[in-house]
Scaffold this motif. Structure first.
Motif, short mmCIF file in Angstrom:
data_model
loop_
_atom_site.label_atom_id
_atom_site.label_comp_id
_atom_site.label_asym_id
_atom_site.label_seq_id
_atom_site.Cartn_x
_atom_site.Cartn_y
_atom_site.Cartn_z
N VAL A 79 0.88 -1.19 -0.24
CA VAL A 79 0.08 -0.02 0.09
C VAL A 79 1.00 1.21 -0.13
CG1 VAL A 79 -1.87 1.37 1.21
CG2 VAL A 79 -1.72 -1.43 1.35
N SER B 108 -0.64 4.50 -0.36
CA SER B 108 -1.10 5.50 0.32
C SER B 108 -2.83 5.06 0.58
CB SER B 108 -1.06 6.81 -0.33
OG SER B 108 -2.14 6.87 -1.54
N ALA B 109 -3.28 5.64 1.64
CA ALA B 109 -4.77 5.46 1.86
C ALA B 109 -5.27 6.83 2.39
CB ALA B 109 -4.95 4.27 2.94
N VAL C 167 -12.82 5.33 1.63
CA VAL C 167 -11.49 5.38 1.73
C VAL C 167 -10.92 4.66 0.27
CG1 VAL C 167 -9.50 4.01 2.56
CG2 VAL C 167 -11.53 4.70 4.02
N GLU C 168 -9.81 5.62 -0.10
CA GLU C 168 -9.38 5.17 -1.56
C GLU C 168 -7.78 4.63 -1.35
OE1 GLU C 168 -9.15 7.96 -5.08
OE2 GLU C 168 -7.15 8.10 -4.37
N LEU C 169 -7.68 3.68 -1.90
CA LEU C 169 -6.11 2.81 -1.53
C LEU C 169 -5.37 2.87 -2.79
CD1 LEU C 169 -7.32 -0.58 -0.13
CD2 LEU C 169 -6.27 1.42 1.09
N THR D 168 -11.41 1.48 -3.84
CA THR D 168 -12.12 2.25 -2.88
C THR D 168 -12.97 1.19 -1.97
OG1 THR D 168 -13.99 2.44 -4.60
CG2 THR D 168 -12.38 4.12 -4.41
N ALA E 191 -8.55 4.92 7.08
CA ALA E 191 -7.27 5.30 6.06
C ALA E 191 -6.08 5.33 6.92
CB ALA E 191 -7.51 6.66 5.78
N ILE F 178 -4.97 2.05 7.74
CA ILE F 178 -4.13 1.13 6.82
C ILE F 178 -2.90 1.84 6.58
CG2 ILE F 178 -4.24 0.87 4.29
CD1 ILE F 178 -7.51 0.77 4.61
N ASN F 179 -2.78 3.14 6.66
CA ASN F 179 -1.50 3.62 6.28
C ASN F 179 -0.30 3.37 7.42
OD1 ASN F 179 -2.05 5.37 4.24
ND2 ASN F 179 -2.96 7.03 5.35
#
Length: 452
Positions: free
Chosen positions: A149, A151-152, A165-167, A213, A227, A230-231
């Motif tokens: 990943v 960014s989130a 949330v956009e990955l 997303t 987000a 996840i980051n």
């Protein structure tokens, strides 16, 4: 004030007595094992970790790594997830972006006997293991890991305005995710931080380009929190412990009990002293001081609806004692002035009016000085999200978040003490003195310091 009637003394006395009883004992009902609290009392005060015992630790990235605010927020998210996984829910975390620090405080659990604080701190600072897995179980096959990943972030759906949330995935992650989502259309993929599931979503279609997303029932904060988590799994650094301390609950409670006992003894001795020296003025001052203490307790327990309960530390108890001293000082100044006015030949009513009027400026100046000190302490040593940290952030931002939150508690008790000093020590005292001096048995000037 000149038209204060006889009943006013009893009205103020009853109000102070009722307020004191409610502040100290609260109001609650019990049905079997269920207790419903309407008004919290002293038994509901939240004690700081320096009293009930706990851990105070500061985490930082490695010395040679300059973390971004986003990375610090993600690191804080790791800590929060791990706190909950260890069943630690009553904790505080503050991020100081200017100095790349995360300050964490959490208390001992009630009756805790085998908790290992060093091990807990070590686990909190370990690098997070973020995985995306097939299905909703941790045993499911891993689809991608945190290293895939890039960014989130929380975004809004351009059509529905719904938070999601956009990955963004790197090249390897995009390939792995494309293959998995192609196989798992209509099935869930879950997201795990270590062994804690933080989200799960059903695959709607294959995602071939590395941009995915996650949507469904988020509010803005919920999307931002996910987000950050996840980051956190993609952090390129391990948190290091800058400083660490733990306090035994036995030691903290012993110090609390000693300070409270000393405060009660000091209050009784001071009350006896001012009653012996200033007679009726001393009696009224003592009643006002009781009301002042009750007001400070009420501000700690959340008695006043708009204001939440507040964590009380040992310096906070010191602030209460200091505020009582300021209240005594205000009443002594006024009582001495009333004595002086009586000996200069003024009537009792005139002496009381003049005594309060001529001492108000000195009392006001002294208390305002203490308010300014309290604001500085709360702004400089409190969390950035606190009321003074928010209002005065341009002034205090160079302090950063502080590990000395106990000083924030001192500032808080000091400022509420000053407020109730004005309410009780100035206003209520004046009303009671002017009222009781109208009763024939209490019209004698010598009861207020004059000559017999």
């Amino acid at each position: 004030m000149k038209k204060v009637g006889k009943p006013v003394f009893f009205v103020v006395l009853i109000l102070i007595a009722a307020f004191t009883a409610l502040s100290f004992f609260g109001v609650s009902t019990a049905y079997g094992d269920n207790t419903h609290t309407y008004i919290k009392g002293v038994d509901d005060i939240r004690w700081g970790i320096d009293i009930r015992g706990g851990v105070d630790v500061t985490f930082t990235p490695p010395a040679d790594y300059d973390a971004s605010p986003e990375e610090m927020a993600a690191a804080e998210s790791i800590i929060k997830v791990r706190m909950v996984s260890q069943n630690i829910t009553d904790y505080e975390t503050y991020v100081d972006d200017s100095k790349d620090r995360i300050i964490v405080r959490f208390p001992w659990k009630q009756g805790e006997s085998d908790f290992n604080p060093e091990q807990a701190v070590k686990e909190l600072g370990e690098t997070a293991l973020l995985t995306f897995r097939e299905g909703n179980e941790y045993t499911g096959p891993v689809v991608i890991e945190g290293k895939h990943v890039t960014s989130a972030r929380a975004v809004l759906n351009s059509q529905t305005n719904e938070p999601m949330v956009e990955l963004n995935l790197n090249t390897e992650g995009a390939q792995l995710f494309s293959e998995a989502t192609g196989r798992l259309v209509g099935q869930p993929i879950s997201i795990w931080m270590d062994e804690n599931r933080i989200s799960s979503a059903t695959v709607k279609t294959q995602i071939p380009n590395g941009v995915a997303t996650i949507s469904g029932g988020f509010d803005v904060k919920g999307a931002q929190d996910l987000a950050e988590k996840i980051n956190a799994g993609a952090l390129p650094f391990k948190l290091e412990t800058e400083n660490f301390s733990s306090i035994s609950p036995t030691l903290g409670l012993g110090a609390r009990d000693a300070m409270v006992t000393a405060g009660v003894i000091a209050f009784i001795l001071v009350a006896l002293f001012i009653i012996l020296i200033y007679r009726m003025s001393g009696v009224v001052a003592t009643i006002a001081l009781v009301g002042q203490v009750a007001g400070m307790i009420a501000c700690l327990t959340g008695f006043f609806a708009p204001f939440p309960s507040f964590t009380l530390t040992l310096p906070g108890i010191a602030g209460i004692i200091l505020s009582i001293g300021m209240g005594v000082d205000a009443n002594v100044i006024t009582s001495e002035r009333i004595k002086e006015e009586l000996r200069n030949g003024k009537t009792l009513d005139g002496a009381i009016d003049s005594g309060f009027q001529r001492t108000f400026a000195a009392i006001f100046d002294g208390n305002i000085t203490m308010v300014l000190v309290a604001i500085i302490l709360m702004g400089a040593f409190g969390p950035p999200s606190s009321i003074f940290g928010t209002i005065f952030s341009p002034i205090f931002r160079w302090f950063g978040a502080s590990a000395t939150g106990a000083i924030y508690s001192f500032g808080y008790t000091l400022i509420v003490g000053v407020i109730f000093n004005f309410i009780m020590g100035v206003t209520a005292s004046r009303l009671m003195l002017k009222s009781i001096s109208k009763f024939k048995p209490f019209k004698k000037a010598w009861l207020y310091g004059g000559d017999k």
